[in-house]
Design an enzyme around this catalytic site. Sequence first.
Site, mmCIF file in Angstrom:
data_model
loop_
_atom_site.group_PDB
_atom_site.id
_atom_site.type_symbol
_atom_site.label_atom_id
_atom_site.label_comp_id
_atom_site.label_asym_id
_atom_site.label_seq_id
_atom_site.Cartn_x
_atom_site.Cartn_y
_atom_site.Cartn_z
ATOM 1 N N GLU A 189 -2.375 7.474 -4.689
ATOM 2 C CA GLU A 189 -1.741 7.247 -3.383
ATOM 3 C C GLU A 189 -1.194 8.538 -2.781
ATOM 4 O O GLU A 189 -0.008 8.621 -2.419
ATOM 5 C CB GLU A 189 -0.648 6.192 -3.511
ATOM 6 C CG GLU A 189 -1.203 4.841 -3.930
ATOM 7 C CD GLU A 189 -0.179 3.727 -3.903
ATOM 8 O OE1 GLU A 189 1.019 4.010 -4.033
ATOM 9 O OE2 GLU A 189 -0.576 2.559 -3.745
ATOM 10 N N GLU A 398 -6.251 -1.293 -7.087
ATOM 11 C CA GLU A 398 -4.941 -1.955 -7.127
ATOM 12 C C GLU A 398 -4.877 -3.050 -6.080
ATOM 13 O O GLU A 398 -5.177 -2.800 -4.907
ATOM 14 C CB GLU A 398 -3.802 -0.981 -6.794
ATOM 15 C CG GLU A 398 -3.373 -0.083 -7.903
ATOM 16 C CD GLU A 398 -2.129 0.726 -7.536
ATOM 17 O OE1 GLU A 398 -1.221 0.182 -6.879
ATOM 18 O OE2 GLU A 398 -2.081 1.902 -7.913
HETATM 19 C C1 BG6 Z 1 1.349 1.243 -5.831
HETATM 20 C C2 BG6 Z 1 1.526 2.184 -6.981
HETATM 21 O O1 BG6 Z 1 1.960 1.823 -4.743
HETATM 22 O O2 BG6 Z 1 1.967 0.017 -5.838
HETATM 23 C C3 BG6 Z 1 1.957 1.530 -8.258
HETATM 24 O O3 BG6 Z 1 0.371 2.960 -7.201
HETATM 25 C C4 BG6 Z 1 2.964 0.438 -7.961
HETATM 26 O O4 BG6 Z 1 2.430 2.514 -9.136
HETATM 27 C C5 BG6 Z 1 2.309 -0.603 -7.062
HETATM 28 O O5 BG6 Z 1 3.523 -0.154 -9.091
HETATM 29 C C6 BG6 Z 1 3.200 -1.786 -6.727
HETATM 30 O O6 BG6 Z 1 4.427 -1.333 -6.228
HETATM 31 P P1 BG6 Z 1 5.806 -1.815 -6.872
HETATM 32 O O7 BG6 Z 1 6.830 -1.032 -6.155
HETATM 33 O O8 BG6 Z 1 5.887 -3.276 -6.584
HETATM 34 O O9 BG6 Z 1 5.729 -1.515 -8.327
#
Ligand code: BG6
Length: 496
Positions: A189, A398
């Site tokens: 990211e 993701e």
């Molecule tokens: C992404 C990141 O932004 O979102 C992860 O690459 C992160 O590291 C994921 O865990 C979800 O965000 P959060 O804040 O709910 O953990």
Amino acid sequence: MSIKNTFPKDFLWGGAVAANQTEGAWLTDGKLPNSTDVMAGIGLDAKQPGISYDPVTDSFSMHLDENKKYMSHEGIDFYHRYKEDLALLSGMGLKAFRTSISWARIFPKGDEKEPNEAGLQFYDDLFDEIIKNGMEPVITLSHYETPLHLLTHYRGWINRDMITFFERYARVVLDRYKDKVKYWMTFNEINNMYQMPFAAGGYLPRSIDPKAVYLADSYTENDLYQAAHHMFVASSLAVKACHELAPNSVCGAMITSSPVATYPYSCNPDDILGTMDARRKTFFFTDVMCQGKYPKYIKRIWEEKDCQPEILSEDLKIISQYTADYLAISYYRSSTYKSDFIIKDASGSLTSGANGEINPYLKETTPEPWCWPIDPKGLRYVLNELTDRYQLPIFMVENGVGLDEKTNGEMIDDPQRVKYLEAHLEQVSEAIKDGCDILGYLWWGPMDIVSAGTGEMRKRYGFVYVNRQDDGSGDLHRAPKKSYYRFKEIIEMNGF
Ligand code: BG6
């Protein structure tokens, strides 16, 4: 049973995590602290990470706050329990598993000449175990994990020396794991560095403004673009190293694609132009990394902001020669742009992007207190937009939903997660029909892990429950939730 949403034969169904949110063992086997080790949540702590500044010596050092709980120091103890975790995930039929290499395990301070063998051995064993369990390792070189020493002593990525340190690190791991890892990506990211310069950008201000309340108040736009430029060169050098040392592997760029799904709130031309500018904040990164050149629109932005990052002509050559082999993305949500609306940070968690005016067409959000709008169709839009612009394979590395779940020992029933999963997969399937080349779909946090944004355990993404609580209690035992079996079925049928 008829299958409505089908996927390519070799589609990579999988899960994704990051070293700093799972491994724990933060000072084990020679590892030294990295950027996320001094943050109790990179969103919450973005403005005041656990470092202090001494104006007399004009230097920074680690300074943890004893009133804060740094959950990532123990994570979910993946460092010692990965065999059990990978066996559970393989039971779902996962075909790919993404994690990051913690840079500070390999080069603890970051500027050493020789790597730490204990760190290298850990990832050898981990990757062997991933492969043994029938999964393809998908590896991020830097997931918010800059060795802290590089930040405190060099100020991180605003310093050109970082290119040398990163290239050395990348070459060591690409060479060492060339027969084990096919899919690499450089910076997780990278476009999040606007709101999280310390974690996502890995840099510190050149000096602290005496009037600054927060460290963040001392950052300048020029620093941001300077750091980004150095990261672009380093990323291209990693692609070059990958082609030379691991010719059977590919190395991609990685962004959060949620800001690409920024919609104009209305057909007011000001909303349209504002949306264009907002989306360019993300395209700026992918334009450089995927097209190999700085986009024309940046000239005006730099003029207006009085930015003059130092860019050497040899840098531009490297950037143009070694563009990303594929584009890796995360996607969580969409937002709107309204010209007279002040954009707010997402509730306590900068990871998901910005909150615009509420979109009246979206009926659901993730649960309180996080409240991210749920917009599966936004994912189809993003996949098509990125395909149209770059014509590259896209890897969805993701997507997921965090829920606050408790158990009295019974299996957790999580229909909300299943609904979220199916709704997003349906749109991935539509995008494939649209002609997008999607390599795979990795669920974020297939087992519960520490939240990046808020540093909590209670924001659970997993198909597998992990008994660790926010006060640090819990025996860490793992237990599948109902969604575990649904994802297993989907993978078995290669669709649903
Ligand atoms: C992404 C990141 O932004 O979102 C992860 O690459 C992160 O590291 C994921 O865990 C979800 O965000 P959060 O804040 O709910 O953990």
